[in-house]
Design a protein around this motif. Structure first.
Motif, PDB file in Angstrom:
ATOM      1  N   TYR A   1       0.928  -1.122   0.120  1.00  0.00           N
ATOM      2  CA  TYR A   1       0.142  -0.018   0.051  1.00  0.00           C
ATOM      3  C   TYR A   1       0.755   1.257   0.009  1.00  0.00           C
ATOM      4  O   TYR A   1       0.636   2.151   1.007  1.00  0.00           O
ATOM      5  N   ASP A   2       1.625   1.385  -0.817  1.00  0.00           N
ATOM      6  CA  ASP A   2       2.609   2.550  -0.876  1.00  0.00           C
ATOM      7  C   ASP A   2       1.989   3.635  -1.604  1.00  0.00           C
ATOM      8  O   ASP A   2       2.576   4.822  -1.662  1.00  0.00           O
ATOM      9  N   ASP A   3       1.139   3.491  -2.449  1.00  0.00           N
ATOM     10  CA  ASP A   3       0.550   4.824  -3.356  1.00  0.00           C
ATOM     11  C   ASP A   3      -0.627   5.493  -2.825  1.00  0.00           C
ATOM     12  O   ASP A   3      -1.408   4.776  -1.887  1.00  0.00           O
ATOM     13  N   PRO A   4      -0.804   6.761  -2.792  1.00  0.00           N
ATOM     14  CA  PRO A   4      -1.999   7.436  -2.346  1.00  0.00           C
ATOM     15  C   PRO A   4      -3.374   6.708  -2.888  1.00  0.00           C
ATOM     16  O   PRO A   4      -3.147   6.519  -4.346  1.00  0.00           O
ATOM     17  N   PHE A   5      -4.391   6.337  -2.437  1.00  0.00           N
ATOM     18  CA  PHE A   5      -5.549   5.959  -3.177  1.00  0.00           C
ATOM     19  C   PHE A   5      -6.551   7.193  -3.256  1.00  0.00           C
ATOM     20  O   PHE A   5      -6.641   7.587  -2.070  1.00  0.00           O
ATOM     21  N   HIS A   6      -7.026   7.354  -4.413  1.00  0.00           N
ATOM     22  CA  HIS A   6      -8.072   8.445  -4.321  1.00  0.00           C
ATOM     23  C   HIS A   6      -7.720   9.728  -4.437  1.00  0.00           C
ATOM     24  O   HIS A   6      -8.503  10.628  -4.340  1.00  0.00           O
ATOM     25  N   ALA A   7      -6.464  10.004  -4.684  1.00  0.00           N
ATOM     26  CA  ALA A   7      -5.978  11.278  -5.094  1.00  0.00           C
ATOM     27  C   ALA A   7      -6.473  11.744  -6.322  1.00  0.00           C
ATOM     28  O   ALA A   7      -6.817  11.261  -7.099  1.00  0.00           O
ATOM     29  N   PHE A   8      -6.959  12.916  -6.126  1.00  0.00           N
ATOM     30  CA  PHE A   8      -7.744  13.706  -7.445  1.00  0.00           C
ATOM     31  C   PHE A   8      -9.071  12.809  -8.044  1.00  0.00           C
ATOM     32  O   PHE A   8      -9.250  13.061  -9.110  1.00  0.00           O
ATOM     33  N   CYS A   9      -9.600  12.064  -7.126  1.00  0.00           N
ATOM     34  CA  CYS A   9     -10.811  11.367  -7.786  1.00  0.00           C
ATOM     35  C   CYS A   9     -12.041  12.132  -7.921  1.00  0.00           C
ATOM     36  O   CYS A   9     -12.120  13.252  -6.836  1.00  0.00           O
ATOM     37  N   ALA A  10     -12.960  11.968  -8.767  1.00  0.00           N
ATOM     38  CA  ALA A  10     -13.883  12.896  -9.084  1.00  0.00           C
ATOM     39  C   ALA A  10     -15.310  12.013  -9.421  1.00  0.00           C
ATOM     40  O   ALA A  10     -15.398  11.999 -10.626  1.00  0.00           O
ATOM     41  N   GLY A  11     -15.586  11.165  -8.694  1.00  0.00           N
ATOM     42  CA  GLY A  11     -16.931  10.555  -8.770  1.00  0.00           C
ATOM     43  C   GLY A  11     -17.190   9.185  -8.706  1.00  0.00           C
ATOM     44  O   GLY A  11     -18.234   8.686  -8.918  1.00  0.00           O
ATOM     45  N   ALA A  12     -15.830   8.452  -8.520  1.00  0.00           N
ATOM     46  CA  ALA A  12     -16.097   7.094  -8.525  1.00  0.00           C
ATOM     47  C   ALA A  12     -16.744   6.465  -7.106  1.00  0.00           C
ATOM     48  O   ALA A  12     -16.672   7.294  -6.027  1.00  0.00           O
ATOM     49  N   GLU A  13     -17.066   5.304  -7.234  1.00  0.00           N
ATOM     50  CA  GLU A  13     -17.576   4.744  -6.081  1.00  0.00           C
ATOM     51  C   GLU A  13     -16.633   3.404  -5.692  1.00  0.00           C
ATOM     52  O   GLU A  13     -16.672   2.596  -6.963  1.00  0.00           O
ATOM     53  N   THR A  14     -15.990   3.353  -4.841  1.00  0.00           N
ATOM     54  CA  THR A  14     -15.005   2.041  -4.849  1.00  0.00           C
ATOM     55  C   THR A  14     -15.064   1.522  -3.408  1.00  0.00           C
ATOM     56  O   THR A  14     -14.991   2.311  -2.348  1.00  0.00           O
ATOM     57  N   VAL A  15     -14.708   0.255  -3.251  1.00  0.00           N
ATOM     58  CA  VAL A  15     -14.204  -0.361  -1.970  1.00  0.00           C
ATOM     59  C   VAL A  15     -13.030  -1.032  -2.074  1.00  0.00           C
ATOM     60  O   VAL A  15     -12.471  -1.743  -3.032  1.00  0.00           O
ATOM     61  N   ILE A  16     -12.052  -0.740  -1.198  1.00  0.00           N
ATOM     62  CA  ILE A  16     -10.713  -1.113  -1.004  1.00  0.00           C
ATOM     63  C   ILE A  16     -10.397  -1.973   0.309  1.00  0.00           C
ATOM     64  O   ILE A  16     -11.196  -1.699   1.098  1.00  0.00           O
ATOM     65  N   GLU A  17      -9.508  -2.989   0.466  1.00  0.00           N
ATOM     66  CA  GLU A  17      -9.207  -3.444   1.528  1.00  0.00           C
ATOM     67  C   GLU A  17      -7.979  -2.920   2.307  1.00  0.00           C
ATOM     68  O   GLU A  17      -7.620  -3.900   3.105  1.00  0.00           O
ATOM     69  N   GLY A  18      -7.579  -1.861   1.873  1.00  0.00           N
ATOM     70  CA  GLY A  18      -6.592  -1.351   2.733  1.00  0.00           C
ATOM     71  C   GLY A  18      -5.951   0.056   1.818  1.00  0.00           C
ATOM     72  O   GLY A  18      -6.095  -0.024   0.634  1.00  0.00           O
ATOM     73  N   ALA A  19      -5.285   0.840   2.491  1.00  0.00           N
ATOM     74  CA  ALA A  19      -4.734   2.009   1.758  1.00  0.00           C
ATOM     75  C   ALA A  19      -3.427   2.473   2.346  1.00  0.00           C
ATOM     76  O   ALA A  19      -3.265   2.637   3.621  1.00  0.00           O
ATOM     77  N   GLY A  20      -2.583   3.028   1.632  1.00  0.00           N
ATOM     78  CA  GLY A  20      -1.382   3.581   2.295  1.00  0.00           C
ATOM     79  C   GLY A  20      -1.632   4.984   2.754  1.00  0.00           C
ATOM     80  O   GLY A  20      -2.880   5.560   2.952  1.00  0.00           O
ATOM     81  N   ASP A  21      -0.539   6.137   2.767  1.00  0.00           N
ATOM     82  CA  ASP A  21      -0.761   7.223   3.171  1.00  0.00           C
ATOM     83  C   ASP A  21      -1.668   8.112   1.932  1.00  0.00           C
ATOM     84  O   ASP A  21      -1.438   7.676   0.981  1.00  0.00           O
ATOM     85  N   HIS A  22      -2.154   9.287   2.479  1.00  0.00           N
ATOM     86  CA  HIS A  22      -2.722  10.216   1.775  1.00  0.00           C
ATOM     87  C   HIS A  22      -4.236   9.568   1.189  1.00  0.00           C
ATOM     88  O   HIS A  22      -4.608  10.178   0.221  1.00  0.00           O
ATOM     89  N   CYS A  23      -4.749   8.688   1.643  1.00  0.00           N
ATOM     90  CA  CYS A  23      -6.114   8.355   1.117  1.00  0.00           C
ATOM     91  C   CYS A  23      -7.020   9.318   1.200  1.00  0.00           C
ATOM     92  O   CYS A  23      -7.077  10.027   2.121  1.00  0.00           O
ATOM     93  N   CYS A  24      -7.585   9.379  -0.123  1.00  0.00           N
ATOM     94  CA  CYS A  24      -8.668  10.660  -0.256  1.00  0.00           C
ATOM     95  C   CYS A  24      -8.395  11.938  -0.500  1.00  0.00           C
ATOM     96  O   CYS A  24      -8.857  12.764  -0.348  1.00  0.00           O
ATOM     97  N   GLU A  25      -6.940  11.973  -0.632  1.00  0.00           N
ATOM     98  CA  GLU A  25      -6.189  13.250  -0.927  1.00  0.00           C
ATOM     99  C   GLU A  25      -6.854  14.203  -1.982  1.00  0.00           C
ATOM    100  O   GLU A  25      -7.009  13.360  -3.135  1.00  0.00           O
TER     101      GLU A  25
END
Length: 141
Positions: free
Chosen positions: A1-25
């Motif tokens: 989980y080294d990469d930020p998840f959902h950086a710059f996201c605009a409208g997706a719906e998603t489920v993940i089972e873990g995240a690294g730093d900066h989730c939802c940034e």
């Protein structure tokens, strides 16, 4: 989980089972459900959308960046139904064991979720505290 998840996201719906730093940034819309551990700086720059974080061990609050977002337990029936629906879809599509375990005891497990909310989303059906909850809290005092 080294990469930020959902950086710059605009409208997706998603489920993940873990995240690294900066989730939802810098998230601007959509919905993210995290069923596992996270890194630090959750919600930094998040101006839209919602995040739901499963936190049975009570570690999430120390990882949130509170500069913009607020964090609350699931305040409404609409929030619980949105969350349940996304976990059901994820479990059906992936065979997720953690999703199945949460769904098997959803009413109890819902108490282990936090909702991360930027100010622009504070008046949604999923984020507003229902009047009955306010009355029950006042009576409990």
């Amino acid at each position: 989980y080294d990469d930020p998840f959902h950086a710059f996201c605009a409208g997706a719906e998603t489920v993940i089972e873990g995240a690294g730093d900066h989730c939802c940034e810098y998230m601007t819309a959509g919905t993210v459900v995290v069923l596992g551990s996270t890194g630090r700086n959750i919600g930094a720059g998040m101006t839209g959308g919602l995040g739901y974080f499963y936190d049975p061990d009570g570690e999430l609050l120390a990882n949130v960046n509170y500069d913009i977002v607020s964090v609350q337990r699931l305040p409404t029936f609409a929030a619980k139904e949105q969350l349940r629906g996304l976990i059901e879809m994820h479990t059906r599509e992936t065979g997720s064991q953690i999703g199945a375990r949460i769904l098997a005891n959803f009413d109890a497990e819902a108490a282990n979720f936090w909702q991360v909310v930027p100010p622009a989303e504070a008046d949604r059906a999923e984020t507003r505290v229902e009047p009955q909850v306010v009355v029950e809290a006042a009576i409990a005092r």
